[in-house]
Design a protein around this motif. Structure first.
Motif, PDB file in Angstrom:
ATOM      1  N   SER A   1      47.744  21.421  -8.484  1.00  0.00           N
ATOM      2  CA  SER A   1      48.700  22.524  -8.402  1.00  0.00           C
ATOM      3  C   SER A   1      48.394  23.347  -7.153  1.00  0.00           C
ATOM      4  N   HIS A   2      49.439  23.794  -6.518  1.00  0.00           N
ATOM      5  CA  HIS A   2      49.325  24.467  -5.217  1.00  0.00           C
ATOM      6  C   HIS A   2      48.270  25.572  -5.188  1.00  0.00           C
TER       7      HIS A   2
ATOM      8  N   LYS B   1      50.156  32.900  -6.189  1.00  0.00           N
ATOM      9  CA  LYS B   1      50.302  33.378  -7.568  1.00  0.00           C
ATOM     10  C   LYS B   1      51.092  34.684  -7.635  1.00  0.00           C
TER      11      LYS B   1
ATOM     12  N   ALA C   1      56.273  25.760  -7.239  1.00  0.00           N
ATOM     13  CA  ALA C   1      57.688  25.873  -7.622  1.00  0.00           C
ATOM     14  C   ALA C   1      58.124  27.336  -7.738  1.00  0.00           C
TER      15      ALA C   1
ATOM     16  N   ILE D   1      47.606  23.826 -14.469  1.00  0.00           N
ATOM     17  CA  ILE D   1      46.980  25.097 -14.846  1.00  0.00           C
ATOM     18  C   ILE D   1      47.529  25.555 -16.178  1.00  0.00           C
TER      19      ILE D   1
ATOM     20  N   SER E   1      55.033  27.172 -15.411  1.00  0.00           N
ATOM     21  CA  SER E   1      55.453  26.051 -14.563  1.00  0.00           C
ATOM     22  C   SER E   1      54.423  24.931 -14.557  1.00  0.00           C
TER      23      SER E   1
HETATM   24  S1  SF4 Z   1      53.853  27.799 -10.131  1.00  0.00           S
HETATM   25 FE1  SF4 Z   1      52.197  29.195 -10.689  1.00  0.00          FE
HETATM   26  S2  SF4 Z   1      50.546  27.872 -11.447  1.00  0.00           S
HETATM   27 FE2  SF4 Z   1      51.995  26.566 -10.338  1.00  0.00          FE
HETATM   28  S3  SF4 Z   1      51.214  26.475  -8.238  1.00  0.00           S
HETATM   29 FE3  SF4 Z   1      52.667  28.179  -8.296  1.00  0.00          FE
HETATM   30  S4  SF4 Z   1      51.432  29.965  -8.736  1.00  0.00           S
HETATM   31 FE4  SF4 Z   1      50.201  28.179  -9.271  1.00  0.00          FE
END
Ligand code: SF4
Length: 185
Positions: free
Chosen positions: A11-12, A20, A51, A104, A109
């Protein structure tokens, strides 16, 4: 040849906490407890797009899975993931080992085993909308929207890529060894 021919998709925000929602983040840049052992083991890291940041920007509010589970957001996730899946599919076809995806838990998401529910929406500053929303938020079993779309797209292409997740509240307790075991199950 030095090339290891294997990678993991993360995840990014595991590599960039700055994506975040404002106010979140338990590390300063990348989650070292996860990322450093991966690098030391000679495994490549494929950073997934965020996303939420690419949809709502950095001024977005924290939301829940019901709020993100809309046709427009699902379409956005799919649009982001098409080129990712093209690369993953082609890599697999050419002998690269894609060890898995690490998401995560708790994220609406990127949750893999657990996501967050609640929030009813409504106006801020009138009535008890905010209060009702805050009281309704809860973590429970389920996938976040982005990971659900990713799972669907992996299956649609006839591929098998395992998924695991971290719970980011305590980054010092995150163990790549444990995640690797989960990916190998
Ligand atoms: S959507 Fe939320 S958990 Fe997923 S990469 Fe982006 S900040 Fe992180």
């Amino acid at each position: 040849m030095a090339r290891g021919n294997r990678y993991v998709l993360l995840s990014h925000c595991l590599l960039n906490v700055n994506a975040k929602v404002l106010g979140y983040g338990s590390y300063s840049g990348a989650m070292k407890s996860l990322v450093l052992p991966i690098i030391e083991e000679g495994i490549g890291i494929f950073q997934l797009p965020c996303a939420e940041a690419t949809f709502g920007g950095l001024k977005r509010w924290g939301m829940t899975v019901e709020q993100y589970d809309t046709p427009a957001y699902r379409r956005h996730c799919r649009w982001l993931l098409e080129p990712v899946m093209d690369q993953v599919q082609d890599d697999i076809a050419n002998g690269v080992s894609v060890l898995g995806v690490v998401g995560i838990d708790g994220s609406p998401s990127c949750g893999v085993h657990q996501t967050c529910y609640g929030y009813c929406g409504g106006t801020i500053g009138s009535g008890d909308w905010v209060d009702r929303s805050t009281k309704s938020v809860r973590l429970d079993r389920g996938q976040g929207v982005f990971m659900r779309i990713l799972s669907d797209m992996i299956a649609e292409r006839g591929l098998s890529v395992p998924m695991a997740s971290i719970f980011e509240g305590k980054p010092s307790r995150v163990s790549w060894e444990e995640i690797k075991k989960e990916l190998q199950r």
